[in-house]
Design an enzyme around this catalytic site. Structure first.
Site, PDB file in Angstrom:
ATOM      1  N   ASN A 156       0.855  -1.432   0.034  1.00  0.00           N
ATOM      2  CA  ASN A 156      -0.017  -0.081   0.010  1.00  0.00           C
ATOM      3  C   ASN A 156       0.691   1.024  -0.063  1.00  0.00           C
ATOM      4  O   ASN A 156       0.390   2.238  -0.565  1.00  0.00           O
ATOM      5  CB  ASN A 156      -1.046   0.060   1.004  1.00  0.00           C
ATOM      6  N   CYS A 205      -3.427   1.415   6.338  1.00  0.00           N
ATOM      7  CA  CYS A 205      -3.868   0.750   7.553  1.00  0.00           C
ATOM      8  C   CYS A 205      -4.194   1.618   8.740  1.00  0.00           C
ATOM      9  O   CYS A 205      -4.962   1.079   9.254  1.00  0.00           O
ATOM     10  CB  CYS A 205      -2.428   0.002   8.150  1.00  0.00           C
ATOM     11  N   GLU A 225       3.674  -4.717  12.204  1.00  0.00           N
ATOM     12  CA  GLU A 225       2.662  -3.683  11.990  1.00  0.00           C
ATOM     13  C   GLU A 225       1.646  -4.252  11.153  1.00  0.00           C
ATOM     14  O   GLU A 225       1.729  -4.656  10.158  1.00  0.00           O
ATOM     15  CB  GLU A 225       3.173  -2.806  11.596  1.00  0.00           C
ATOM     16  N   GLU A 242       7.629   0.552  16.644  1.00  0.00           N
ATOM     17  CA  GLU A 242       8.914   0.920  15.931  1.00  0.00           C
ATOM     18  C   GLU A 242       8.771   2.542  15.871  1.00  0.00           C
ATOM     19  O   GLU A 242       7.425   3.108  16.395  1.00  0.00           O
ATOM     20  CB  GLU A 242       8.966   0.290  14.272  1.00  0.00           C
TER      21      GLU A 242
END
Ligand code: NAD
Ligand code: 6OD
Length: 504
Positions: free
Chosen positions: A171, A304, A270, A483
């Site tokens: 993405n 996301c 993630e 992160e």
């Protein structure tokens, strides 16, 4: 000999019909192989290139090269030298800005305007941010006095984890890949990167930039291919990979975790989201529609962090639905290459099938389709592409799969609420926990509600406003670990505490 001119991503056709061939990058060289797959532009389903697929032998060579690099000259590079290299990489991305923009847009169908303002600048910024950080990051130190009179100095040094496997989605290809490569290199690791099979082009360009910037052979390796039973799985299960960092779907995270278990590799994940936005009646209406509109539709809803569940205080529900409908309908859908296009295609026709299946289920479950729900018609080659209309749904119960599942398209469901408590309860009623946004002019309420969100990041009166020093990640099915800033440095390094007796 293949008639195609084989280089990284710059390979051009040797014959009138042969497509470019994107190579793997192993031990400082572009390498090819026997297997290839197509790189497709989802705006019209045309083929933009062929991609050399890395089988198990090539993945092994990449990992071996990375291991060797850790024992070579790279091991002697200090922080200043590594940081200087990373600035060169950032400069190298910017020097080829337009090529990166074209590559990113052709692979994803995203507008060049978006790639120019988000993806490619962030690709360069990631290297500068982690170069700056590693130069200034402090270390822990304690002067120790024990009850029996001994004294010591404890201090901590940072060492690379080793060979890091990096697996990324389609993405935001360059943004998400560099978000992991930059801190990994800052900490002195060697990496083997596998970008999504849907988006191999910008990673291949990055390999050229790495080579041209003087990254030592084997420090940055790139392997192309698919996930399960292919390149991705070979990489994460390789016994010489020390740590795996992954961004992608929650289900894939679970498969990767299994593959990492036998070697007890550390993982950073993630993953997906089904992010809520809570809109209070006292919000700044114009700003909310503009910015939350982005939060729903940006990148054709394939971020996301996008809000797929919107909870709106009942007093402004009708106004909000019609204002967001107007916003959705005024987005310019078009060729990604046209400068004024705001909404490009989805990543693939297969992904569009998934998104459309949710639109169908929403209808079957009695939703009101406020706008969209189908496929736009262009009367040209875009009709072969993966476009979908921006879509707004209302009227579904919170238990509907359209309200619980991540759809990953330009779509949201809007639900009214009567109290702050009710809004918080609905927002938190999910297995995911990546991001939330709150829209209000009541500062006390903003703080109060934000603290109750079970997510990794909550935005107040904004969305996707990033400071790369802050922790980024999710709870529940949205991820493992954080992160960003020092959190990245801690994942990509091993801390070695040294205890020196000073007296007693
Ligand atoms: P995906 O999980 O299908 O694929 C991601 C990557 O994993 C690809 O490179 C793929 O080849 C690889 N892969 C797949 N199966 C594998 C396996 N068994 N072993 C090793 N590698 C494997 O995800 P996607 O469809 O590319 O991306 C969309 C998803 O990513 C959405 O769920 C989205 O929410 C999520 N995402 C999350 C974040 C975040 O920061 N939390 C960011 C972007 C995307
Ligand atoms: O901004 C970032 O650092 C980041 N990891 C964004 C993720 C976006 C997901 O699609």
């Amino acid at each position: 000999m293949d008639t195609r001119l084989m280089a990284g991503s710059g390979a051009t056709s040797g014959t009138a019909t042969a497509p470019k061939l994107l190579g793997n990058f192993v031990d400082g060289q572009f390498v090819y192989g026997n297997r290839e797959f197509d790189d497709i532009n989802p705006a019209d389903s045309s083929r933009t290139a062929r991609v050399a697929e890395a089988g198990p032998e090539l993945v092994d060579q990449a990992v071996t090269a990375a291991r060797r690099a850790l024992r070579g000259e790279w091991a002697s590079w200090g922080v200043r030298q590594r940081a200087a290299l990373m600035y060169k990489v950032a400069d190298g991305i910017e020097a080829r800005f337009d090529e990166f923009v074209q590559a990113e847009s052709a692979d994803t169908g995203k507008p060049v305007a978006l790639a120019s303002r988000l993806d490619v600048p962030r690709g360069a910024a990631n290297f500068r941010a982690f170069a700056d950080l590693i130069k200034t990051a402090g270390l822990e130190a304690f002067e120790t006095e024990t009850p029996d009179g001994k004294q010591a100095l404890n201090y901590t040094v940072r060492k690379p984890v080793g060979v890091v496997g990096i697996i990324t989605p389609w993405n935001l290809p360059l943004l998400l890949l560099t978000w992991k490569v930059a801190p990994a290199l800052a900490c002195g690791n060697a990496v083997v990167v596998k970008p999504s099979e849907e988006t191999p082009a910008s990673a291949t360009l990055l390999a050229e930039v790495m080579r041209d910037a003087g990254v030592p052979s084997g420090v940055f390796n790139l392997v192309h291919g698919f996930g399960e039973g292919s390149t991705g799985e070979y990489l994460v299960s390789h016994t010489e990979v020390d740590a795996v960092t992954f961004t992608g779907e929650s289900r894939t995270g679970s498969a990767i975790m299994k593959a990492c278990a036998p070697g007890l590799k550390s993982v950073s994940f993630e993953l997906g989201g089904k992010n809520p936005a809570i809109v209070f009646a006292d919000c700044d209406r114009e700003q909310t529609i503009a910015e939350l509109g982005d939060g729903i539709f940006l990148n054709t809803g394939q971020v996301c962090l996008c809000a797929e569940r919107v909870y709106v205080e009942r007093a402004i529900f009708d106004w909000f639905v019609s204002a967001m409908k107007y916003k959705a309908e005024s987005l310019k859908i078009g060729w990604p290459t046209e400068r004024d296009t705001q909404l490009g295609s989805l990543i693939s026709t297969a992904h569009r099938e998934k998104v459309l299946s949710y639109f169908r289920m929403a209808k079957e479950q009695g939703a009101t389709i406020v706008t969209g729900g189908g496929v736009p018609s262009f009367g040209d080659a875009r009709d072969n592409g993966a476009y979908v209309q921006p879509t707004i749904l209302t009227g579904l119960p919170e238990s509907s799969c359209c309200v619980t599942d991540e759809i990953f398209g330009p779509v949201c469901h809007i639900t009214p609420f009567d109290s702050e408590q009710e809004a918080v309860a609905m927002a938190n009623d999910t297995k995911y926990g990546l991001a939330a946004s709150i829209w209000t002019n009541d500062l006390k309420r903003a703080h109060r509600v934000a603290r109750q969100m079970n997510v990794g990041i909550t935005w107040v009166n904004c969305w996707f406003l990033r400071d790369l020093r802050t922790p980024f990640g999710g709870v529940g099915r949205s991820g493992i670990g954080r992160e960003g800033g020092m959190h990245s440095l801690n994942f990509y390094s091993e801390l070695n505490n040294i205890c020196v007796r000073t007296s007693g």
